[in-house]
Motif scaffolding. Sequence first.
Motif, PDB file in Angstrom:
ATOM      1  N   ARG A 202     -17.568  -4.423  14.228  1.00  0.00           N
ATOM      2  CA  ARG A 202     -16.901  -5.730  14.339  1.00  0.00           C
ATOM      3  C   ARG A 202     -15.679  -5.797  13.422  1.00  0.00           C
ATOM      4  O   ARG A 202     -14.631  -6.331  13.798  1.00  0.00           O
ATOM      5  CB  ARG A 202     -17.889  -6.844  14.002  1.00  0.00           C
ATOM      6  N   THR A 203     -15.804  -5.251  12.223  1.00  0.00           N
ATOM      7  CA  THR A 203     -14.672  -5.241  11.299  1.00  0.00           C
ATOM      8  C   THR A 203     -13.515  -4.424  11.868  1.00  0.00           C
ATOM      9  O   THR A 203     -12.354  -4.845  11.818  1.00  0.00           O
ATOM     10  CB  THR A 203     -15.099  -4.661   9.941  1.00  0.00           C
ATOM     11  N   MET A 204     -13.827  -3.269  12.422  1.00  0.00           N
ATOM     12  CA  MET A 204     -12.791  -2.428  13.005  1.00  0.00           C
ATOM     13  C   MET A 204     -12.133  -3.111  14.200  1.00  0.00           C
ATOM     14  O   MET A 204     -10.917  -3.033  14.387  1.00  0.00           O
ATOM     15  CB  MET A 204     -13.383  -1.072  13.410  1.00  0.00           C
ATOM     16  N   ALA A 205     -12.937  -3.812  15.009  1.00  0.00           N
ATOM     17  CA  ALA A 205     -12.381  -4.513  16.169  1.00  0.00           C
ATOM     18  C   ALA A 205     -11.451  -5.629  15.720  1.00  0.00           C
ATOM     19  O   ALA A 205     -10.400  -5.860  16.330  1.00  0.00           O
ATOM     20  CB  ALA A 205     -13.516  -5.069  17.035  1.00  0.00           C
ATOM     21  N   ARG A 206     -11.827  -6.332  14.639  1.00  0.00           N
ATOM     22  CA  ARG A 206     -10.961  -7.407  14.140  1.00  0.00           C
ATOM     23  C   ARG A 206      -9.653  -6.833  13.590  1.00  0.00           C
ATOM     24  O   ARG A 206      -8.583  -7.427  13.748  1.00  0.00           O
ATOM     25  CB  ARG A 206     -11.688  -8.205  13.053  1.00  0.00           C
ATOM     26  N   GLN A 207      -9.749  -5.657  12.938  1.00  0.00           N
ATOM     27  CA  GLN A 207      -8.545  -5.022  12.411  1.00  0.00           C
ATOM     28  C   GLN A 207      -7.610  -4.561  13.524  1.00  0.00           C
ATOM     29  O   GLN A 207      -6.406  -4.464  13.327  1.00  0.00           O
ATOM     30  CB  GLN A 207      -8.933  -3.842  11.520  1.00  0.00           C
ATOM     31  N   GLU A 208      -8.178  -4.296  14.670  1.00  0.00           N
ATOM     32  CA  GLU A 208      -7.380  -3.896  15.829  1.00  0.00           C
ATOM     33  C   GLU A 208      -7.246  -5.084  16.779  1.00  0.00           C
ATOM     34  O   GLU A 208      -7.460  -4.981  17.979  1.00  0.00           O
ATOM     35  CB  GLU A 208      -8.037  -2.717  16.536  1.00  0.00           C
ATOM     36  N   ALA A 209      -6.863  -6.212  16.213  1.00  0.00           N
ATOM     37  CA  ALA A 209      -6.886  -7.474  16.949  1.00  0.00           C
ATOM     38  C   ALA A 209      -6.064  -7.426  18.229  1.00  0.00           C
ATOM     39  O   ALA A 209      -6.480  -7.930  19.267  1.00  0.00           O
ATOM     40  CB  ALA A 209      -6.395  -8.610  16.049  1.00  0.00           C
ATOM     41  N   GLU A 210      -4.892  -6.828  18.177  1.00  0.00           N
ATOM     42  CA  GLU A 210      -4.051  -6.803  19.369  1.00  0.00           C
ATOM     43  C   GLU A 210      -4.721  -6.033  20.492  1.00  0.00           C
ATOM     44  O   GLU A 210      -4.663  -6.421  21.648  1.00  0.00           O
ATOM     45  CB  GLU A 210      -2.689  -6.180  19.032  1.00  0.00           C
ATOM     46  N   TRP A 211      -5.369  -4.945  20.133  1.00  0.00           N
ATOM     47  CA  TRP A 211      -6.083  -4.162  21.143  1.00  0.00           C
ATOM     48  C   TRP A 211      -7.279  -4.940  21.673  1.00  0.00           C
ATOM     49  O   TRP A 211      -7.544  -4.981  22.867  1.00  0.00           O
ATOM     50  CB  TRP A 211      -6.548  -2.838  20.546  1.00  0.00           C
ATOM     51  N   SER A 212      -7.994  -5.626  20.764  1.00  0.00           N
ATOM     52  CA  SER A 212      -9.227  -6.285  21.164  1.00  0.00           C
ATOM     53  C   SER A 212      -8.987  -7.504  22.039  1.00  0.00           C
ATOM     54  O   SER A 212      -9.872  -7.940  22.751  1.00  0.00           O
ATOM     55  CB  SER A 212     -10.037  -6.699  19.923  1.00  0.00           C
ATOM     56  N   ALA A 377     -15.507  -6.070  21.067  1.00  0.00           N
ATOM     57  CA  ALA A 377     -14.061  -6.261  20.899  1.00  0.00           C
ATOM     58  C   ALA A 377     -13.605  -7.677  21.230  1.00  0.00           C
ATOM     59  O   ALA A 377     -12.641  -8.166  20.644  1.00  0.00           O
ATOM     60  CB  ALA A 377     -13.298  -5.265  21.757  1.00  0.00           C
ATOM     61  N   LEU A 378     -14.275  -8.380  22.122  1.00  0.00           N
ATOM     62  CA  LEU A 378     -13.846  -9.717  22.536  1.00  0.00           C
ATOM     63  C   LEU A 378     -14.640 -10.829  21.883  1.00  0.00           C
ATOM     64  O   LEU A 378     -14.523 -11.988  22.254  1.00  0.00           O
ATOM     65  CB  LEU A 378     -13.914  -9.847  24.064  1.00  0.00           C
ATOM     66  N   GLU A 379     -15.504 -10.481  20.914  1.00  0.00           N
ATOM     67  CA  GLU A 379     -16.306 -11.523  20.258  1.00  0.00           C
ATOM     68  C   GLU A 379     -15.420 -12.415  19.382  1.00  0.00           C
ATOM     69  O   GLU A 379     -14.438 -11.970  18.806  1.00  0.00           O
ATOM     70  CB  GLU A 379     -17.396 -10.880  19.391  1.00  0.00           C
TER      71      GLU A 379
END
Length: 379
Positions: A202-212, A377-379
Amino acid sequence: MLWLIPNGFLSDKMANDSTPPKPAQAPPVTEIGWKDIATLMNPGSEKRQTMRGFDERIVDIVDYHIRGTHWIWEERGVGRIYNQYRHNAPVWHPHGVSYGRDQVISDTLQMQHTFPDRRAFGDDVMWRVDEEEQTYHFSARITNLAHHWGHGPLGPPTGRRIHWSTLCNCIAHENRIAEEWLIRDETAVVRQLGLDPWELARTMARQEAEWSKQDSPSGDLDRLSGQNAPQVHMPKSGDFDVEDFVRGFLHDAWNVRLLNRVRECCAPNILLHLPGQRELYGTGDYTAHVTGLLAQFPDAQLLVDDLYWNPDRAKGGFKLAVRWTLQGTHEGWGAFGSPTGRRVSLMGLSHLYVRNETLVEDYTLYSEIALMKQLVALE
């Protein structure tokens, strides 16, 4: 035509024979087997492969990996990467791609800072070579031991002693790696450091916000053609073909859902090594593993992206390196939670061992963290 024999005398038979003697064959390519590192670090000077354009000390592609890794990691010769990677080499990993040897150097320094006493033990290397192009493909399996004594992407040092596996596929030309595919057992590292894999994802997904925020395109999977049933692999006729055997097994078991092929193609005591340092034993466990992933991703297809093999001179039979991609939609329940409807794509590497026309051992790595990241990624 006269031919000299080793003791310097002339043989009448050879003097009257117009057939030239056979050229001396090079020694077989290095086999790691049960060799000690002292032996591997001193392979002699006789070339076992052409290795045109490579460091003069290198005798074959296995030696290139074993000693090259030791020089960079164990002896801290990080600057050797300038001569061992092409300036614009892409390195594919489960989270994307890094580009260029400067990034390789940066990642190496960070890893050495985080795990300063890391030891990288070469367990096996498979290879193939394009003699005309002098391009070498190799796949290496490494066991790593280290203490977490430095800061890094996973937080402050814990002092814990950990171990993990790495699989990498590389293409090398004239001493430089031109492209690499790299997978580390991230699940094993994260859990040994006392972290939560899902929270890290979840942390990695938030850091890649544009991708997520972007929903990746989800086209039709080619496992099926419309409403038709998937095609069963038709084995080649004639003598046993190990590549055809493995391709057929993977296709039938994963894409056609013929899970009975596990019992037909695998030894009753097959050993399966998986991410998170899980080890499964026997065809029942192997079948349950495949069933579990297919249940969670019921439209999944597995595509073989690259495969090559060598005779296994140490233990007999064959050893194969397989790079593959698994695609599917998360529509079922299992270890990755309740269905999210997310389409995922998973890069994987496997080392397979076949003896007596039977699969006996399977080392497979993929990133469970990268898979989790796609699901949250979409949470």
